[in-house]
Enzyme design. Structure first.
Site, PDB file in Angstrom:
ATOM      1  N   ARG A 151     116.972 -19.036 106.989  1.00  0.00           N
ATOM      2  CA  ARG A 151     117.251 -19.294 108.415  1.00  0.00           C
ATOM      3  C   ARG A 151     115.952 -19.604 109.159  1.00  0.00           C
ATOM      4  NH1 ARG A 151     120.454 -14.013 109.783  1.00  0.00           N
ATOM      5  NH2 ARG A 151     120.422 -14.769 111.942  1.00  0.00           N
ATOM      6  N   LYS A 181     118.754 -14.766 121.664  1.00  0.00           N
ATOM      7  CA  LYS A 181     119.577 -15.779 122.348  1.00  0.00           C
ATOM      8  C   LYS A 181     120.912 -15.174 122.785  1.00  0.00           C
ATOM      9  CE  LYS A 181     119.511 -18.624 118.812  1.00  0.00           C
ATOM     10  NZ  LYS A 181     118.677 -17.844 117.882  1.00  0.00           N
ATOM     11  N   ARG A 240     126.258  -8.461 110.327  1.00  0.00           N
ATOM     12  CA  ARG A 240     126.582  -9.841 109.956  1.00  0.00           C
ATOM     13  C   ARG A 240     126.189 -10.098 108.515  1.00  0.00           C
ATOM     14  NH1 ARG A 240     124.381 -13.839 114.602  1.00  0.00           N
ATOM     15  NH2 ARG A 240     123.549 -14.940 112.806  1.00  0.00           N
ATOM     16  N   ARG A 246     120.157  -5.268 113.335  1.00  0.00           N
ATOM     17  CA  ARG A 246     121.202  -5.685 114.285  1.00  0.00           C
ATOM     18  C   ARG A 246     122.594  -5.262 113.816  1.00  0.00           C
ATOM     19  NH1 ARG A 246     121.657 -11.804 115.926  1.00  0.00           N
ATOM     20  NH2 ARG A 246     121.667 -12.034 113.675  1.00  0.00           N
ATOM     21  N   ARG A 282     120.323 -27.738 117.500  1.00  0.00           N
ATOM     22  CA  ARG A 282     119.565 -27.062 116.458  1.00  0.00           C
ATOM     23  C   ARG A 282     118.594 -28.016 115.773  1.00  0.00           C
ATOM     24  NH1 ARG A 282     121.777 -21.816 115.990  1.00  0.00           N
ATOM     25  NH2 ARG A 282     121.133 -20.940 114.011  1.00  0.00           N
TER      26      ARG A 282
HETATM   27  P1  AP5 Z   1     120.255 -11.514 119.226  1.00  0.00           P
HETATM   28  O1  AP5 Z   1     120.421 -11.675 120.689  1.00  0.00           O
HETATM   29  O2  AP5 Z   1     121.464 -11.222 118.437  1.00  0.00           O
HETATM   30  O3  AP5 Z   1     119.424 -12.737 118.601  1.00  0.00           O
HETATM   31  P2  AP5 Z   1     119.829 -14.270 118.409  1.00  0.00           P
HETATM   32  O4  AP5 Z   1     118.676 -15.079 118.893  1.00  0.00           O
HETATM   33  O5  AP5 Z   1     121.157 -14.523 118.996  1.00  0.00           O
HETATM   34  O6  AP5 Z   1     119.824 -14.313 116.836  1.00  0.00           O
HETATM   35  P3  AP5 Z   1     120.892 -14.961 115.822  1.00  0.00           P
HETATM   36  O7  AP5 Z   1     120.634 -14.312 114.508  1.00  0.00           O
HETATM   37  O8  AP5 Z   1     122.268 -14.895 116.372  1.00  0.00           O
HETATM   38  O9  AP5 Z   1     120.364 -16.417 115.793  1.00  0.00           O
HETATM   39  P4  AP5 Z   1     120.712 -17.449 114.728  1.00  0.00           P
HETATM   40  O10 AP5 Z   1     120.166 -18.653 115.393  1.00  0.00           O
HETATM   41  O11 AP5 Z   1     120.173 -17.149 113.381  1.00  0.00           O
HETATM   42  O12 AP5 Z   1     122.283 -17.305 114.559  1.00  0.00           O
HETATM   43  P5  AP5 Z   1     123.518 -18.179 115.033  1.00  0.00           P
HETATM   44  O13 AP5 Z   1     124.672 -17.298 115.197  1.00  0.00           O
HETATM   45  O14 AP5 Z   1     123.140 -19.070 116.141  1.00  0.00           O
HETATM   46  O15 AP5 Z   1     119.153 -10.356 119.022  1.00  0.00           O
HETATM   47  C1  AP5 Z   1     118.780  -9.897 117.736  1.00  0.00           C
HETATM   48  C2  AP5 Z   1     118.557  -8.377 117.762  1.00  0.00           C
HETATM   49  O16 AP5 Z   1     117.419  -8.080 118.575  1.00  0.00           O
HETATM   50  C3  AP5 Z   1     119.726  -7.599 118.372  1.00  0.00           C
HETATM   51  O17 AP5 Z   1     119.922  -6.439 117.625  1.00  0.00           O
HETATM   52  C4  AP5 Z   1     119.262  -7.271 119.801  1.00  0.00           C
HETATM   53  O18 AP5 Z   1     119.797  -6.065 120.239  1.00  0.00           O
HETATM   54  C5  AP5 Z   1     117.740  -7.186 119.633  1.00  0.00           C
HETATM   55  N1  AP5 Z   1     117.012  -7.657 120.829  1.00  0.00           N
HETATM   56  C6  AP5 Z   1     117.157  -8.870 121.430  1.00  0.00           C
HETATM   57  N2  AP5 Z   1     116.320  -8.982 122.480  1.00  0.00           N
HETATM   58  C7  AP5 Z   1     115.635  -7.810 122.559  1.00  0.00           C
HETATM   59  C8  AP5 Z   1     114.601  -7.315 123.428  1.00  0.00           C
HETATM   60  N3  AP5 Z   1     114.110  -8.050 124.455  1.00  0.00           N
HETATM   61  N4  AP5 Z   1     114.124  -6.078 123.182  1.00  0.00           N
HETATM   62  C9  AP5 Z   1     114.597  -5.327 122.168  1.00  0.00           C
HETATM   63  N5  AP5 Z   1     115.558  -5.738 121.306  1.00  0.00           N
HETATM   64  C10 AP5 Z   1     116.073  -6.964 121.495  1.00  0.00           C
HETATM   65  O19 AP5 Z   1     123.738 -19.106 113.752  1.00  0.00           O
HETATM   66  C11 AP5 Z   1     124.197 -18.550 112.530  1.00  0.00           C
HETATM   67  C12 AP5 Z   1     124.461 -19.671 111.543  1.00  0.00           C
HETATM   68  O20 AP5 Z   1     125.489 -20.543 112.056  1.00  0.00           O
HETATM   69  C13 AP5 Z   1     123.274 -20.610 111.264  1.00  0.00           C
HETATM   70  O21 AP5 Z   1     122.435 -20.083 110.258  1.00  0.00           O
HETATM   71  C14 AP5 Z   1     124.001 -21.882 110.840  1.00  0.00           C
HETATM   72  O22 AP5 Z   1     124.451 -21.791 109.498  1.00  0.00           O
HETATM   73  C15 AP5 Z   1     125.222 -21.910 111.750  1.00  0.00           C
HETATM   74  N6  AP5 Z   1     124.979 -22.648 113.012  1.00  0.00           N
HETATM   75  C16 AP5 Z   1     125.000 -22.146 114.272  1.00  0.00           C
HETATM   76  N7  AP5 Z   1     124.746 -23.088 115.189  1.00  0.00           N
HETATM   77  C17 AP5 Z   1     124.545 -24.249 114.484  1.00  0.00           C
HETATM   78  C18 AP5 Z   1     124.232 -25.583 114.856  1.00  0.00           C
HETATM   79  N8  AP5 Z   1     124.045 -25.939 116.150  1.00  0.00           N
HETATM   80  N9  AP5 Z   1     124.114 -26.500 113.865  1.00  0.00           N
HETATM   81  C19 AP5 Z   1     124.292 -26.186 112.572  1.00  0.00           C
HETATM   82  N10 AP5 Z   1     124.587 -24.923 112.150  1.00  0.00           N
HETATM   83  C20 AP5 Z   1     124.704 -23.969 113.095  1.00  0.00           C
HETATM   84 MG    MG Z   2     123.048 -15.082 118.223  1.00  0.00          MG
END
Ligand code: AP5
Ligand code: MG
Length: 214
Positions: A173, A15, A162, A129, A90
């Site tokens: 997660r 994402k 992270r 990552r 979410r």
């Molecule tokens: P990356 O792009 O970083 O993946 P991502 O989908 O952004 O993964 P996240 O871990 O950030 O998602 P998340 O939903 O767990 O975290 P968030 O910060 O939203 O890619 C991952 C890796 O893969 C990277 O190394 C990249 O280089 C590689 N990659 C990507 N695409 C590729 C490709 N095509 N080919 C090769 N490599 C590739 O949430 C964190 C926490 O915040 C949650 O657990 C929760 O506690 C809280 N939170 C956030 N939003 C909410 C909400 N709306 N409600 C309640 N709590 C929330």
């Molecule tokens: Mg992310």
């Protein structure tokens, strides 16, 4: 049609990575609730402290806090022609609240893009990552290396891991994702465009451009 976009996908689906590319290309604000919480934590605000207690366990931050944060952000002037939401909504409650916010601001969601990646790939992506401490840009130890080791290509910031990027927290997660977030695919129904998140990023960007430009 206004470029009001939601990116759905499991932790590690890409994402954040695709959001950076899409928002740079279409000049849209990138609104990541995860990044907003991490920024608040870095600044040691009460919101950051509250979010930390959930994020460290891989649980969702309470809906009331998250929804008001997004509501305030979407009301800002830079969102009036479009925006990209990464990590919000979410769950179904957040999606229903977002619908109300969209109606109030006259900014309904026009594109829901679901990035599909098999679970076996997610574990490697999350554990390998690295993210920029300054701007949050994601990298990977093998798949997406920075030009200079340990430094962000975009801003030169230090690359770190992270705190929630470990196998233990990833389990909760993923659990939260399956129970709370996956039902959004049904919620948005025929409005959802599924893309293959294992593709090369440039090819994936072409697919996304086709969706947005028709
Ligand atoms: P990356 O792009 O970083 O993946 P991502 O989908 O952004 O993964 P996240 O871990 O950030 O998602 P998340 O939903 O767990 O975290 P968030 O910060 O939203 O890619 C991952 C890796 O893969 C990277 O190394 C990249 O280089 C590689 N990659 C990507 N695409 C590729 C490709 N095509 N080919 C090769 N490599 C590739 O949430 C964190 C926490 O915040 C949650 O657990 C929760 O506690 C809280 N939170 C956030 N939003 C909410 C909400 N709306 N409600 C309640 N709590 C929330
Ligand atoms: Mg992310």
């Amino acid at each position: 049609m206004k470029k009001t976009i939601i990116l759905l996908g499991a932790p590690g689906a890409g994402k954040g990575t695709n959001a950076k590319r899409i928002t740079a290309y279409y000049k849209l604000p990138h609104i990541s609730t995860g990044d907003m919480f991490r920024e608040a934590l870095k600044n040691e605000t009460p919101l950051g402290m509250l979010a930390k207690s959930y994020m460290d366990k891989g649980l969702l931050v309470p809906d009331d806090v998250t929804v008001s944060l997004v509501k305030e952000r979407l009301a800002k002037d830079d969102c009036k022609d479009g925006f990209l939401l990464d990590g919000f909504p979410r769950n179904v409650y957040q999606a229903e609240e977002l619908k109300k916010i969209g109606e109030e601001l006259n900014l309904p969601i026009n594109y829901v893009i679901d990035i599909d990646v098999p679970e076996s790939v997610l574990v490697d992506r999350i554990c390998g990552r690295r993210v920029c401490k300054t701007c949050g840009a994601p990298y990977h130890v093998t798949n997406l290396k920075p030009k200079v080791e340990g430094k962000c290509d975009l801003c030169g910031g230090e690359l770190i891991q992270r705190k929630d990027d470990n196998e233990e927290t990833l389990k909760s997660r993923l659990d939260e994702y399956h129970h709370q977030t996956e039902p959004l695919v049904k919620f948005y129904g025929s409005a959802v465009y599924k893309v293959d998140g294992t593709k090369d990023l440039d090819l994936l960007m072409e697919d996304i451009k086709h969706i947005i430009e028709g």
